[in-house]
Design a protein around this motif. Structure first.
Motif, PDB file in Angstrom:
ATOM      1  N   GLY A  43       0.838  -1.192   0.000  1.00 41.35           N
ATOM      2  CA  GLY A  43       0.000   0.000   0.000  1.00 41.35           C
ATOM      3  C   GLY A  43       0.870   1.237   0.000  1.00 41.35           C
ATOM      4  N   PRO A  44       0.324   2.378  -0.382  1.00 40.84           N
ATOM      5  CA  PRO A  44       1.151   3.592  -0.443  1.00 40.84           C
ATOM      6  C   PRO A  44       1.799   3.913   0.901  1.00 40.84           C
ATOM      7  CG  PRO A  44      -1.012   3.952  -1.424  1.00 40.84           C
ATOM      8  CD  PRO A  44      -1.051   2.611  -0.766  1.00 40.84           C
ATOM      9  N   SER A  45       3.104   4.183   0.851  1.00 39.03           N
ATOM     10  CA  SER A  45       3.845   4.548   2.062  1.00 39.03           C
ATOM     11  C   SER A  45       5.060   5.373   1.647  1.00 39.03           C
ATOM     12  CB  SER A  45       4.295   3.307   2.834  1.00 39.03           C
ATOM     13  OG  SER A  45       5.340   2.662   2.145  1.00 39.03           O
ATOM     14  N   LEU A  46       5.801   5.858   2.624  1.00 42.30           N
ATOM     15  CA  LEU A  46       7.011   6.623   2.353  1.00 42.30           C
ATOM     16  C   LEU A  46       8.248   5.732   2.284  1.00 42.30           C
ATOM     17  CD1 LEU A  46       6.376   9.766   4.586  1.00 42.30           C
ATOM     18  CD2 LEU A  46       5.982   9.499   2.135  1.00 42.30           C
ATOM     19  N   ASN A  47       8.111   4.424   2.529  1.00 45.17           N
ATOM     20  CA  ASN A  47       9.252   3.510   2.428  1.00 45.17           C
ATOM     21  C   ASN A  47       9.790   3.533   1.006  1.00 45.17           C
ATOM     22  OD1 ASN A  47       9.028   2.708   5.075  1.00 45.17           O
ATOM     23  ND2 ASN A  47       7.682   0.990   4.596  1.00 45.17           N
ATOM     24  N   GLY A  48      11.093   3.651   0.880  1.00 42.77           N
ATOM     25  CA  GLY A  48      11.717   3.654  -0.437  1.00 42.77           C
ATOM     26  C   GLY A  48      11.647   4.976  -1.169  1.00 42.77           C
ATOM     27  N   LEU A  49      11.241   6.042  -0.508  1.00 43.29           N
ATOM     28  CA  LEU A  49      11.136   7.351  -1.147  1.00 43.29           C
ATOM     29  C   LEU A  49      12.340   8.213  -0.780  1.00 43.29           C
ATOM     30  CD1 LEU A  49       9.470   9.448  -2.784  1.00 43.29           C
ATOM     31  CD2 LEU A  49       8.406  10.105  -0.610  1.00 43.29           C
ATOM     32  N   SER A  50      12.962   8.812  -1.794  1.00 46.74           N
ATOM     33  CA  SER A  50      14.045   9.763  -1.536  1.00 46.74           C
ATOM     34  C   SER A  50      13.854  10.981  -2.431  1.00 46.74           C
ATOM     35  CB  SER A  50      15.420   9.133  -1.757  1.00 46.74           C
ATOM     36  OG  SER A  50      15.615   8.832  -3.120  1.00 46.74           O
ATOM     37  N   LEU A  51      14.266  12.123  -1.930  1.00 47.70           N
ATOM     38  CA  LEU A  51      14.178  13.392  -2.638  1.00 47.70           C
ATOM     39  C   LEU A  51      15.582  13.948  -2.798  1.00 47.70           C
ATOM     40  CD1 LEU A  51      11.232  14.873  -0.542  1.00 47.70           C
ATOM     41  CD2 LEU A  51      11.067  13.683  -2.731  1.00 47.70           C
ATOM     42  N   ALA A  52      15.847  14.603  -3.918  1.00 49.37           N
ATOM     43  CA  ALA A  52      17.200  15.111  -4.166  1.00 49.37           C
ATOM     44  C   ALA A  52      17.157  16.455  -4.870  1.00 49.37           C
ATOM     45  CB  ALA A  52      17.997  14.122  -4.992  1.00 49.37           C
ATOM     46  N   VAL A  53      18.180  17.251  -4.589  1.00 49.10           N
ATOM     47  CA  VAL A  53      18.464  18.492  -5.306  1.00 49.10           C
ATOM     48  C   VAL A  53      19.879  18.332  -5.850  1.00 49.10           C
ATOM     49  CG1 VAL A  53      18.771  20.982  -5.115  1.00 49.10           C
ATOM     50  CG2 VAL A  53      17.016  19.850  -3.754  1.00 49.10           C
ATOM     51  N   GLU A  54      20.049  18.596  -7.142  1.00 46.72           N
ATOM     52  CA  GLU A  54      21.354  18.388  -7.766  1.00 46.72           C
ATOM     53  C   GLU A  54      21.686  19.537  -8.699  1.00 46.72           C
ATOM     54  OE1 GLU A  54      23.482  15.266 -10.892  1.00 46.72           O
ATOM     55  OE2 GLU A  54      21.469  14.860 -10.168  1.00 46.72           O
ATOM     56  N   LYS A  55      22.921  19.976  -8.612  1.00 47.15           N
ATOM     57  CA  LYS A  55      23.483  20.860  -9.622  1.00 47.15           C
ATOM     58  C   LYS A  55      24.606  20.056 -10.263  1.00 47.15           C
ATOM     59  CE  LYS A  55      25.337  25.340 -10.712  1.00 47.15           C
ATOM     60  NZ  LYS A  55      25.735  26.659 -10.248  1.00 47.15           N
ATOM     61  N   PRO A  56      24.355  19.502 -11.468  1.00 50.46           N
ATOM     62  CA  PRO A  56      25.316  18.581 -12.090  1.00 50.46           C
ATOM     63  C   PRO A  56      26.738  19.130 -12.099  1.00 50.46           C
ATOM     64  CG  PRO A  56      23.286  18.634 -13.346  1.00 50.46           C
ATOM     65  CD  PRO A  56      23.186  19.728 -12.316  1.00 50.46           C
ATOM     66  N   GLY A  57      27.664  18.285 -11.645  1.00 56.44           N
ATOM     67  CA  GLY A  57      29.073  18.654 -11.603  1.00 56.44           C
ATOM     68  C   GLY A  57      29.483  19.445 -10.379  1.00 56.44           C
ATOM     69  N   PHE A  58      28.504  19.812  -9.510  1.00 57.28           N
ATOM     70  CA  PHE A  58      28.828  20.620  -8.335  1.00 57.28           C
ATOM     71  C   PHE A  58      28.367  19.983  -7.026  1.00 57.28           C
ATOM     72  CE2 PHE A  58      28.829  23.641 -11.817  1.00 57.28           C
ATOM     73  CZ  PHE A  58      30.011  24.321 -11.600  1.00 57.28           C
ATOM     74  N   PHE A  59      27.079  19.623  -6.917  1.00 54.93           N
ATOM     75  CA  PHE A  59      26.614  19.034  -5.663  1.00 54.93           C
ATOM     76  C   PHE A  59      25.341  18.211  -5.873  1.00 54.93           C
ATOM     77  CE2 PHE A  59      24.286  23.072  -5.705  1.00 54.93           C
ATOM     78  CZ  PHE A  59      23.002  22.667  -5.366  1.00 54.93           C
ATOM     79  N   ILE A  60      25.131  17.291  -4.928  1.00 57.15           N
ATOM     80  CA  ILE A  60      23.894  16.510  -4.835  1.00 57.15           C
ATOM     81  C   ILE A  60      23.547  16.431  -3.347  1.00 57.15           C
ATOM     82  CG2 ILE A  60      22.741  14.295  -5.210  1.00 57.15           C
ATOM     83  CD1 ILE A  60      24.885  13.698  -7.361  1.00 57.15           C
ATOM     84  N   ILE A  61      22.320  16.734  -3.025  1.00 59.35           N
ATOM     85  CA  ILE A  61      21.831  16.570  -1.655  1.00 59.35           C
ATOM     86  C   ILE A  61      20.644  15.612  -1.724  1.00 59.35           C
ATOM     87  CG2 ILE A  61      20.856  17.695   0.377  1.00 59.35           C
ATOM     88  CD1 ILE A  61      22.276  20.284  -0.616  1.00 59.35           C
ATOM     89  N   ASP A  62      20.793  14.434  -1.102  1.00 57.25           N
ATOM     90  CA  ASP A  62      19.751  13.399  -1.078  1.00 57.25           C
ATOM     91  C   ASP A  62      19.122  13.347   0.298  1.00 57.25           C
ATOM     92  OD1 ASP A  62      19.666  12.053  -3.627  1.00 57.25           O
ATOM     93  OD2 ASP A  62      21.675  11.312  -3.191  1.00 57.25           O
ATOM     94  N   TYR A  63      17.807  13.245   0.315  1.00 54.23           N
ATOM     95  CA  TYR A  63      17.097  13.091   1.585  1.00 54.23           C
ATOM     96  C   TYR A  63      16.294  11.801   1.528  1.00 54.23           C
ATOM     97  CZ  TYR A  63      13.992  13.943   5.530  1.00 54.23           C
ATOM     98  OH  TYR A  63      13.307  13.830   6.713  1.00 54.23           O
ATOM     99  N   ASN A  64      16.627  10.843   2.409  1.00 52.58           N
ATOM    100  CA  ASN A  64      15.907   9.578   2.514  1.00 52.58           C
ATOM    101  C   ASN A  64      14.728   9.815   3.453  1.00 52.58           C
ATOM    102  OD1 ASN A  64      15.039   6.982   3.426  1.00 52.58           O
ATOM    103  ND2 ASN A  64      16.964   6.130   2.665  1.00 52.58           N
ATOM    104  N   VAL A  65      13.519   9.831   2.906  1.00 53.43           N
ATOM    105  CA  VAL A  65      12.338  10.216   3.675  1.00 53.43           C
ATOM    106  C   VAL A  65      12.057   9.280   4.849  1.00 53.43           C
ATOM    107  CG1 VAL A  65       9.845  10.661   3.558  1.00 53.43           C
ATOM    108  CG2 VAL A  65      11.357  11.473   1.729  1.00 53.43           C
ATOM    109  N   PRO A  66      11.978   7.945   4.656  1.00 55.68           N
ATOM    110  CA  PRO A  66      11.651   7.103   5.813  1.00 55.68           C
ATOM    111  C   PRO A  66      12.728   7.100   6.900  1.00 55.68           C
ATOM    112  CG  PRO A  66      12.084   5.736   3.903  1.00 55.68           C
ATOM    113  CD  PRO A  66      12.062   7.160   3.433  1.00 55.68           C
TER     114      PRO A  66
END
Length: 196
Positions: A43-66
């Protein structure tokens, strides 16, 4: 400001699972949401969900929601004697672990790379030599374990790739045959045996 969106899906037969990513280009940054099948199986849940902001070649910030965990990655390239030195800094807040990667491209055929986990003795050094664009030889030395590993790969006709790996610590010999083709399909076969 123009917003472009892309959607990618992938199913891994070996792991019997899939992932889906939805990405938006917002100027020079990319916003991405990735979901594994764990978010939908029970059923729908936040397990396995991640959000990211990326500026290619400079930075990546990943947030693992669960897990409520953040992973930071910063990239930069500097020049040493007119040769590019690619540097990557990765910090995983939940694991309290920091990794520093560096690779120096001496010329198109020769590259030196290092990987170090800060605060430990875990450091690996690798040399990559590409012969004629078809064959690659990669010795790797692990300073913490005082061992060598070796890999040799060869591009074959038709887009196939053959790779042999030898791990000196376990005396294991690996053979990998892979193909990544839009016309004839993709696959990866790996077998391991102990060298006596």
């Amino acid at each position: 400001m123009t917003m472009n969106a892309s959607f990618k899906g992938k199913f891994d037969v070996d792991k019997s699972g899939g992932t889906a990513s939805l990405a938006f280009n917002a100027g020079n940054v990319k916003l991405r949401a990735t979901m594994t099948d764990a978010a939908l199986v029970a059923g729908p849940s936040l397990n396995g969900l991640s959000l990211a902001v990326e500026k290619p070649g400079f930075f990546i910030i990943d947030y693992n929601v669960p897990k409520k965990d953040v992973r930071f990655q910063f990239m930069n390239t500097i020049r040493i004697a007119e040769k590019p030195l690619n540097l990557t800094y990765i910090h995983m807040r939940g694991d309290n672990r920091t990794i520093v990667d560096g690779s120096l491209v001496v010329d198109p055929a020769n590259k030196l790379s290092a990987n170090y986990t800060v605060g430990t003795k875990n450091c690996k050094l690798k040399y990559t030599y590409v012969h004629g664009g078809m064959a690659t030889f990669e010795p790797c030395y692990d300073l913490s374990k005082n061992i060598w590993d070796f890999a040799v790969s060869r591009k074959l006709y038709g887009g196939d790739n053959l790779k042999a790996t030898y791990q000196t610590s376990s005396k294991m010999l690996g053979l990998e045959w892979s193909r990544n083709s839009k016309t004839t399909g993709s696959f990866k076969n790996i077998c391991w045996c102990r060298a006596s």
